[in-house]
Design a protein around this motif. Structure first.
Motif, PDB file in Angstrom:
ATOM      1  N   TYR A 203      36.951  50.180  75.132  1.00  0.00           N
ATOM      2  CA  TYR A 203      36.381  49.739  73.950  1.00  0.00           C
ATOM      3  C   TYR A 203      37.288  49.525  72.712  1.00  0.00           C
ATOM      4  N   HIS A 221      32.210  52.129  68.921  1.00  0.00           N
ATOM      5  CA  HIS A 221      33.003  51.731  69.888  1.00  0.00           C
ATOM      6  C   HIS A 221      32.377  50.754  71.059  1.00  0.00           C
ATOM      7  N   ILE A 222      32.994  49.747  70.789  1.00  0.00           N
ATOM      8  CA  ILE A 222      32.247  48.308  71.588  1.00  0.00           C
ATOM      9  C   ILE A 222      33.148  47.583  72.112  1.00  0.00           C
ATOM     10  N   VAL A 259      28.218  53.995  70.381  1.00  0.00           N
ATOM     11  CA  VAL A 259      28.947  53.279  71.644  1.00  0.00           C
ATOM     12  C   VAL A 259      28.072  52.174  72.207  1.00  0.00           C
ATOM     13  N   THR A 261      27.752  49.752  75.459  1.00  0.00           N
ATOM     14  CA  THR A 261      28.282  49.555  76.831  1.00  0.00           C
ATOM     15  C   THR A 261      28.289  47.995  77.045  1.00  0.00           C
TER      16      THR A 261
END
Length: 448
Positions: A203, A221-222, A259, A261
């Motif tokens: 991330y 967070h990517i 986050v 995913t």
């Protein structure tokens, strides 16, 4: 703070949790290798016995190999089957005694089976994700898996250095040795076991809001390739945080992280101080913004103010649904009453056999519970008026911060803020199954 811990097993999940004791702190030290999907862990669990001596107690833990179990430093006898780790200390624990359990476990984590599919630890193509609601926490650590048994957490996770680890709470340290990195997170706020969130992946971290003085630190967070879309889709989250703090009171935790995913998720999932989204929720057109609002609202309703047992899940989901409508109203979209009217039309076309106060395990996540929960809050708003309703909401989030509540608690709370008893509203919307008429806006609201 109100903690209404049920005295017996959870009626929906009688095999989960042990009401004979409560945990006040978990300290988990984990090592995870994504390639072989191998997890090993040591857990120190600080707990307090209930009103009776404990000759034995139960932790929930899925199908791992258990290395050893100690209670207060002494080897304990245990059996482990069917997701239940039954521990018998060398000598019984006296009523009210503080005690410490140490458990070592290892294996290949996988989701636990449930009526809604696999829950908990999920191995991704390149990393892992934890989404445990309602009973997935034992898929990766031993716990007293009941929503009202809230504890603080310190989680240390060692992974190969190519991976980032995101957990709810404050990152205390990040230490790299050779090819591995250890991440240590502290979540000091009381946390239900199913709300301990975790993401391990490659991330990129971005700052969503400059918190300034007294603001809430917000991070995303990517995967790097989703950054352009993410930047637009989550651009209004800081404004959302500001609006919700006005409506619900101060944000209940020290920070907030989201986050995304690389893989698709059926729905986003809330965790304590953290929300998890799939790549399918990022489109660069704010197509999922109502879900961004929904997950953020859960930090107040569901996470900080938790439920005593799963019968009361409408207090999580109905509030988060209504927060979607409030965000729409406050950000230039449709007013809440239009959303309520649409929800009412939808529900009127569906079976009317669901009772919010006790929907049954099969209907815990039924869309009707979400929509009817939102409508119930709208009915209370219409009955109470703006000032009393929002004063009531802020009081609910503030008075019960860190605690666990029930529908009975909420009913009593509302009646303290209402100018007249609203028992009929609760009887119709919460305890009855038939759909009441759409709530009517007060004359002043309609005139405006």
């Amino acid at each position: 703070m109100t903690v209404q811990q049920a005295v017996g097993p959870d009626p929906y999940f009688p095999a989960n949790g042990d009401p004979r004791y409560r945990v006040h702190r978990y300290e988990l030290a984990l090592d995870y290798r994504p390639g072989p999907n191998r997890l090993s862990g040591t857990g120190r669990i600080n707990a307090i016995a209930g009103r009776s001596p404990l000759a034995e107690f139960v932790l929930n833990l899925a199908d791992f190999k258990v290395g050893r179990v100690r209670v207060d430093g002494r080897q304990a006898h245990y059996t482990h089957r069917g997701g239940r780790l039954r521990v018998r200390p060398a000598k019984p624990l006296r009523a009210g005694a503080a005690f410490t359990v140490e458990v070592h476990w290892a294996g290949n984590p996988k989701p636990v089976n449930s009526p809604w599919g696999g829950l908990g630890w999920e191995e991704l193509e390149d990393g892992a994700l934890v989404a445990s609601q309602p009973v997935g926490a034992p898929s990766w650590y031993p716990c007293n898996d009941r929503p009202a048994d809230k504890a603080s957490y310190q989680i240390s996770i060692t992974t190969p250095s190519a991976y980032a680890v995101v957990a709810g709470g404050r990152l205390l340290t990040r230490t790299t040795k050779a090819s591995t990195t250890t991440w240590v997170y502290e979540q000091s706020a009381p946390t239900s076991s199913y709300l301990v969130g975790l993401a391990i992946g490659k991330y990129q971290t971005v700052v969503l809001a400059d918190p300034g003085l007294g603001g809430v630190p917000q991070h995303g967070h990517i995967p790097a390739q989703l950054l352009p879309e993410f930047s637009r889709d989550f651009a209004r989250q800081p404004q959302m945080m500001h609006v919700f703090q006005q409506l619900f009171g101060p944000y209940p935790f020290a920070e907030y992280a989201v986050v995304v995913t690389e893989e698709a998720l059926d729905v986003p999932v809330e965790a304590q101080g953290l929300s998890l989204f799939g790549a399918n929720h990022v489109d660069g057109a704010r197509g999922s913004e109502r879900l961004v609002a929904h997950e953020l609202a859960h930090q107040w309703f569901g996470n900080s103010v938790s439920i005593a047992d799963w019968r009361h899940i409408w207090l999580n989901e109905g509030f988060a649904k209504y927060a979607e409508w409030l965000w729409s109203e406050r950000s230039g979209g449709r007013p809440a009453h239009q959303h309520a009217a649409a929800a009412h039309r939808l529900l009127s076309s569906l079976p009317q056999d669901l009772r919010l106060a006790d929907p049954g395990r099969k209907s815990m996540f039924d869309d009707r519970l979400y929509e009817r929960g939102g409508l119930t809050l709208h009915a209370l708003r219409c009955a109470m008026g703006e000032d009393d309703f929002f004063r009531m909401l802020r009081g609910w989030a503030g008075l019960h911060r860190g605690g666990a509540v029930s529908t009975t608690t909420f009913t009593a709370h509302v009646n303290r803020f209402a100018s007249e008893p609203l028992d009929e509203v609760f009887q119709a919307w919460v305890h009855g199954a038939a759909l009441p008429p759409l709530p009517r806006l007060p004359e002043t609201r309609r005139a405006g």
